[in-house]
Write a protein that holds these residues in place. Structure first.
Motif, mmCIF file in Angstrom:
data_model
loop_
_atom_site.group_PDB
_atom_site.id
_atom_site.type_symbol
_atom_site.label_atom_id
_atom_site.label_comp_id
_atom_site.label_asym_id
_atom_site.label_seq_id
_atom_site.Cartn_x
_atom_site.Cartn_y
_atom_site.Cartn_z
ATOM 1 N N LYS A 130 40.250 49.036 38.477
ATOM 2 C CA LYS A 130 40.311 48.026 39.529
ATOM 3 C C LYS A 130 39.881 48.566 40.882
ATOM 4 O O LYS A 130 39.768 47.805 41.842
ATOM 5 C CB LYS A 130 41.730 47.457 39.621
ATOM 6 C CG LYS A 130 42.149 46.702 38.368
ATOM 7 C CD LYS A 130 43.517 46.051 38.528
ATOM 8 C CE LYS A 130 43.865 45.240 37.292
ATOM 9 N NZ LYS A 130 45.186 44.576 37.428
ATOM 10 N N SER A 151 44.736 52.471 36.953
ATOM 11 C CA SER A 151 44.382 51.781 38.197
ATOM 12 C C SER A 151 45.211 50.531 38.435
ATOM 13 O O SER A 151 45.407 50.121 39.583
ATOM 14 C CB SER A 151 42.892 51.410 38.181
ATOM 15 O OG SER A 151 42.610 50.482 37.144
ATOM 16 N N ASP A 152 45.712 49.906 37.355
ATOM 17 C CA ASP A 152 46.468 48.665 37.564
ATOM 18 C C ASP A 152 47.848 48.914 38.157
ATOM 19 O O ASP A 152 48.553 47.973 38.527
ATOM 20 C CB ASP A 152 46.573 47.859 36.265
ATOM 21 C CG ASP A 152 47.168 48.645 35.115
ATOM 22 O OD1 ASP A 152 47.630 49.787 35.347
ATOM 23 O OD2 ASP A 152 47.169 48.133 33.984
#
Length: 394
Positions: A130, A151-152
């Protein structure tokens, strides 16, 4: 005539710099969990420092999960992963609980990087990530100079006008927002003229909670240990009184009776154990007890095995028609926008003070954890991993 060499365009120069950065070697230092603590956390026994050197463009994305023998390795990246160059980390009490089996905040495996909230810059991103290279992010990173994370679980680093670089880890981060939610959203908020007691009042969360209660017009008493913290609470935070649990000349109960002659209407608890019991003995009718944490229990090793020292005096809640309610900040997401806005306003207007204790270098992280449980510092403990904070202050 000699031909003049054609100069590269701006786009070409930028691409050249990106290529050079990707091929550069990085040395990642990190602290990993060597074995689970049974009792107090000891850096020598329970943490191990590891070093990994590689070029960013040598990292190959794998569809398989990271190998069990190298959970912290940067090279074992998968879809959605990013590698972050860490700039600054915070040392939080709840991190100790994540070293135990069955932890509420998730248990980290043996060999994994010790947990830590912080901020930094993305230097590599896998497919599906992301964020992109160059993005500044904050979230649960880990105790390392470079870390691999999903990344989340990250967010864009908060940056507001006239706020300190570290505000996202302090007044606008977990401590400040937890204090705001606990004072204003969990129970009936303190009212003008009421007596409020805050435990761990010289800490990052407690100090803010105490000031917020003062802003509501309450008479506020802080609980802390030692003359330095006592001075900070009275002279810098401007509280109405202090109870020193390290004072051998008086018991905690005796000091509470002296400082709260009319009883206690609101208690914001960060400590638990004997401190919670002493306060319950002196609550008023319809008092509110808000449970934020229990730092006295986190380092015992018994948090998830039935070893917690619970309140003996809980029947005082029935006698006084009082309420006791716990909370976790992330369960109050609906109120976060308002909380950030108010905290930013209060701080900008000079109505809130926030103290930071900064150590430089990732080497300082494990000892900072032990110092926290020893009550060796005031305010928010930060680790300046990159050295950028030191450069800016010099």
């Amino acid at each position: 005539p000699a031909r003049v060499a054609r100069q590269p365009s701006l786009a070409q120069r930028c691409q050249s710099l990106r290529n050079r950065a990707m091929s550069a070697k990085i040395t990642a230092e990190r602290w990993v969990l060597a074995q689970r603590p049974v009792g107090a956390f000891s850096p020598a026994e329970h943490a191990r420092k590891e070093t990994e050197t590689l070029a960013v463009d040598d990292i190959v994305e794998s569809a398989a999960a990271a190998p069990a023998e190298a959970p912290a390795s940067l090279a074992a990246a998968g879809p959605g992963d990013v590698i972050v160059k860490v700039e600054c980390l915070a040392v939080d009490a709840f991190l100790r609980t994540m070293l135990d089996e069955g932890a509420f905040h998730t248990t980290i495996p043996i060999g994994a990087t010790l947990p830590a909230i912080g901020y930094g810059t993305v230097v590599w991103a896998a497919s599906g990530a992301k964020q992109k290279v160059g993005d500044r992010v904050s979230g649960m990173l880990g105790a390392g100079s470079y870390v691999r994370v999903k990344s989340d679980g990250l967010m864009k680093k908060m940056s507001l006008p006239r706020q300190e670089e570290t505000a996202c880890l302090g007044i606008l981060g977990v401590p400040g927002l937890t204090a705001y939610i606990g004072i204003n959203e969990v129970a009936k908020p303190p009212r003008s003229g009421e007596t409020v007691v805050v435990s761990a009042a010289a800490g990052s969360t407690g100090s803010v909670a105490a000031q917020l209660a003062k802003l509501r017009g309450a008479r506020v008493i802080g609980i802390a240990g030692g003359p330095e913290k006592k001075k900070y609470i009275l002279e810098e935070l401007g509280l109405d009184g202090v109870v020193d649990y390290k004072d051998a000349s008086e018991t905690l109960e005796e000091q509470l009776k002296r400082e709260c002659p009319k009883g206690i209407d609101f208690f914001y608890d960060n400590v638990g154990g004997k401190t919670l019991d002493a306060v319950l003995n002196q609550i008023n009718m319809y008092a509110r007890v808000v449970i934020c944490g229990a730092i006295s229990q986190y380092n015992t090793g018994g948090l998830y095995t039935g070893g917690v020292e619970g309140p003996v005096n809980y029947l005082k809640l029935a006698e006084k028609s009082a309420t006791m309610q716990g909370f976790a900040m992330f369960n109050h997401s609906a109120g976060m926008v308002k909380a950030v806005a108010w905290m930013n306003y209060y701080y900008y207007m000079g109505k809130l003070k926030f103290k930071e204790d900064v150590s430089t270098g990732i080497e300082a992280f494990p000892e900072a954890m032990t110092a926290m449980f020893a009550g060796s510092y005031i305010g928010r403990r930060l680790i300046d991993v990159s050295g950028d904070l030191a450069k800016k202050s010099s």
